[in-house]
Design an enzyme around this catalytic site. Structure first.
Site, PDB file in Angstrom:
ATOM      1  N   LYS A  95      -6.145  32.603  73.324  1.00 24.28           N
ATOM      2  CA  LYS A  95      -5.987  31.218  73.689  1.00 24.28           C
ATOM      3  C   LYS A  95      -6.817  30.935  74.877  1.00 24.28           C
ATOM      4  CE  LYS A  95      -3.351  29.481  70.453  1.00 24.28           C
ATOM      5  NZ  LYS A  95      -3.922  28.720  69.374  1.00 24.28           N
ATOM      6  N   GLU A 117       0.130  20.831  73.447  1.00 25.43           N
ATOM      7  CA  GLU A 117       1.404  21.369  72.589  1.00 25.43           C
ATOM      8  C   GLU A 117       1.277  22.789  72.555  1.00 25.43           C
ATOM      9  OE1 GLU A 117      -1.639  22.692  70.234  1.00 25.43           O
ATOM     10  OE2 GLU A 117      -1.623  20.727  71.096  1.00 25.43           O
ATOM     11  N   SER A 384      -4.842  38.924  67.384  1.00 24.51           N
ATOM     12  CA  SER A 384      -4.913  37.746  68.305  1.00 24.51           C
ATOM     13  C   SER A 384      -4.072  37.600  69.469  1.00 24.51           C
ATOM     14  CB  SER A 384      -4.913  36.396  67.384  1.00 24.51           C
ATOM     15  OG  SER A 384      -3.456  36.413  66.733  1.00 24.51           O
TER      16      SER A 384
END
Length: 405
Positions: A95, A117, A384
């Protein structure tokens, strides 16, 4: 000379075929146009590119490695399994790749606050990190269910200086967190910017987040070639909104011989409310400002969804994923809760890598696929994120296996 896929998609209005676009209220048209204009300007700025390279190398710890999962490969007994180690990126997931860039964009626009969010909390932690680094306020909206489930990440966000706002309506998970964040952004578009956490939302976010995440794929392409002297046969990643998947797909999308698999969460079953497999069971629909494939209830509204992975329980999917599936360029894999937990423990005990539950879905699918392929074939999995955030939940609900095998 023919242009590459990434140069031609999406079109100027943000459409990937019929998917994407910008379906937003008039009050948002001006701020979103400003974001689009700022991104088009920044992405061609040598200073922006150099600033981002510096941050990625000297702060994030990029490039992240590609690792051969030797023991897992031997256990599965088929194709070689490789892992792109986004779990080693600062904050423990992919991210930060787009969050650092989005906050630079926010500063360029003169914003004082970033709003977002989060589901599993990784996007929230990454944005709070970026906001702290660049000196902006940060407000994160998170479903009440996920706040309880992902407590370690909630604590991290607060330590980093972010305000965490619980979404208390509906199912109290990711969709509701998006609803809540949009409402907060609508109340103050002048001073704040909504930093969408995936390749979803109105244009330009599906394109912008993909572009920022494409560093994963371009690194992995070069690194995999160093290992094998050729490209992988299969590239796979978990898909909720789909940012980590688009990030790694970007490096291989023009290589038609490389199969691309987005892995969806099958949860507890195939009934509505038991899974989050939008591409598998959904239909065309508009939600959160973009047209894509979404799961609907009998009235045509977004259906209730479920997954053990809080970051992938979303009733729609990034419009580019919908386009790639419909065009035949990508395929869909499935992994349920039990398979994901099995992959979580197998990767931990065979390789010494504790994966995020979201990432474990991609590992679980790769394990199934590897067994059907010959030993000369290769699978590259985008790992990830790491599983620190999930360990309490997993051991409380799924006992630790006594043996590795």
């Amino acid at each position: 000379m023919n242009k590459s896929y990434l140069e031609t998609m999406p079109d100027s209005k943000g459409f990937f075929g019929k998917f994407g676009g910008s379906y937003i209220p008039p009050v948002l048209e001006k701020p979103f146009a400003q974001i689009t204009e700022a991104y088009e300007e920044l992405k061609n700025s040598s200073k922006f590119i150099e600033d981002l390279k510096y941050v990625r190398k000297h702060y994030q710890g990029r490039p992240t490695p590609v690792s051969f999962a030797k023991n897992l490969t031997e256990f599965c007994g088929g194709a070689k399994i490789y892992l792109k180690r986004e779990d080693l990126n600062h904050t423990g997931a992919h991210k930060l790749n787009h969050c650092m860039a989005e906050v630079i964009l926010a500063k360029h626009l003169g914003k004082k606050k970033v709003i977002a969010e989060t589901g599993a909390g990784q996007h929230g932690v990454a944005l709070a990190t970026a906001a702290a680094y660049f000196g902006l306020e940060c407000e994160i909206h998170m479903g009440e269910v996920d706040i309880a489930k992902e407590h370690p990440n909630v604590v991290r966000m607060k330590i980093l200086g972010a305000k965490v706002v619980p979404a208390t309506h509906g199912l109290k998970t990711l969709k509701e967190a998006v609803d809540s964040a949009f409402e907060a952004y609508l109340a103050d578009t002048e001073n704040s910017i909504y930093c969408i956490g995936s390749v979803v939302g109105p244009h330009p976010f599906p394109m912008m987040v993909r572009d920022f995440q494409s560093v994963i794929g371009f690194e992995a392409r070069e690194q995999f070639f160093e290992h094998e002297g050729k490209l992988p046969d299969v590239v796979t990643a978990c898909v909720g909104g789909g940012s980590n998947a688009m990030g790694i797909f970007a490096g291989f999308i023009d290589d038609k011989q490389v199969e691309l698999y987005g892995v969806e969460p099958m949860g507890k079953g195939d009934k509505i409310g038991e899974h989050s497999a939008s591409l598998t069971y959904g239909e065309e629909g508009i939600m959160h400002g973009f047209n894509s494939i979404m799961l609907k209830d009998k009235d045509g509204n977004p259906a209730p969804v479920y997954s053990i992975g809080s970051g992938i329980d979303y009733p729609s999917v990034g419009p580019e994923h919908a386009y790639l599936k419909e065009s035949g360029r990508s395929k869909v894999g499935l992994c349920n809760d039990i398979e994901a937990v099995d992959a979580f423990y197998k990767l931990s005990q065979l390789e010494g890598i504790i994966p995020a539950l979201e990432s474990a879905h991609a590992v679980g699918f790769a394990m199934k696929l590897a067994k059907t392929l010959s030993k000369d074939k290769t699978i590259l999995v985008n790992l990830s994120g790491r599983g620190d955030k999930d360990i309490d939940f997993v051991i409380e609900n799924y006992p630790i296996p006594n043996a590795k095998f």
